[in-house]
Design an enzyme around this catalytic site. Structure first.
Site, PDB file in Angstrom:
ATOM      1  N   ASP A 172       0.872  -1.161   0.000  1.00 53.80           N
ATOM      2  CA  ASP A 172       0.000   0.000   0.000  1.00 53.80           C
ATOM      3  C   ASP A 172       0.916   1.219   0.000  1.00 53.80           C
ATOM      4  OD1 ASP A 172      -2.339   1.657   0.445  1.00 53.80           O
ATOM      5  OD2 ASP A 172      -1.722   1.773   2.539  1.00 53.80           O
ATOM      6  N   ASP A 204      -0.289   4.968   1.036  1.00 49.56           N
ATOM      7  CA  ASP A 204      -0.625   5.931   2.078  1.00 49.56           C
ATOM      8  C   ASP A 204      -0.664   5.279   3.459  1.00 49.56           C
ATOM      9  OD1 ASP A 204      -1.204   8.185   0.216  1.00 49.56           O
ATOM     10  OD2 ASP A 204      -2.754   6.799  -0.471  1.00 49.56           O
TER      11      ASP A 204
END
Length: 226
Positions: free
Chosen positions: A9, A11
């Protein structure tokens, strides 16, 4: 089977989004206050209401993350001309963020080591493609990464398995040849598991995991992977 790829991922996994988001919102609200006769607090309340409305209206679309659309909606909610300043608010928000973000502790070292070991790396992220590319460039991580799929490109948001499978297809590896590292239990851990990857949960805030009937590994820092 040997691991051939690691998916991440972006963020709150490779950098601290929450802190940068607060700074960016404050800058945007201060700009709005200086431009209009409206308090920064009222600007922030309108932002959160616009964000809430768009996520309810488009829960599975990357457009709900687009700050230009959010800015346009918040100006409409405030009764202000909505075609005058959305782009200025957009650039204030993202400009503040891109100047402030730094890689998480261990992120560069981990990506560099994977790169040297010929283990392919990818980003699997919600949000719009343009701004995620700008973040990766600002973080200085582009040279360590082999592929990225955003929810805008995939047409779905995590935890939908399609976004994970699209990234695996770019990396040319099977789900059981990769693992995934992300901070959201529902979107990243459950999504990666549903897509056939081994999930690693980056839990930097001391959250309690919900009960699940599948294996995953919990991390408190990216340095633990090293």
């Amino acid at each position: 089977m040997a691991i051939k790829a690691v998916l991440f991922d972006l963020d709150n996994t490779l950098y601290d989004f929450n802190t940068a988001h607060k700074q960016s919102l404050r800058a945007m609200a201060e700009y709005g206050e200086s431009r209009f006769d409206i308090s920064a607090r009222r600007f922030l309340l309108a932002y959160h209401e616009a964000d809430k409305q768009l996520k309810q209206e488009q829960p599975l679309a990357a457009a709900c993350h687009n700050r230009a659309i959010i800015a346009q909606r918040m100006l409409e909610l405030l009764g202000l001309p909505s075609l005058v300043t959305p782009l200025e608010l957009y650039e204030t928000y993202w400009g503040t963020m891109l100047r402030s973000i730094k890689p998480m502790d261990g992120a560069v070292e981990l990506l560099s080591r994977l790169h040297k070991q010929n283990i392919r790396t990818g980003i699997c992220t919600d949000m719009t493609t343009h701004i995620q590319h700008r973040k990766i460039a600002a973080l200085g991580l582009a040279s360590y990464l082999d592929a990225m799929v955003t929810s805008e490109e995939a047409g779905v948001e995590k935890p939908n398995p399609k976004i994970f499978h699209d990234c695996l297809r770019k990396l040319k590896v099977a789900p059981n040849e990769a693992f995934f590292i992300g901070d959201s239990f529902e979107r990243d851990v459950c999504g990666a598991h549903a897509a056939g990857l081994l999930p690693f949960w980056l839990n930097t805030t001391g959250q309690t995991a919900p009960p699940v009937d599948f294996p995953y590994k919990e991390l408190h820092s990216l340095k633990e992977v090293l």
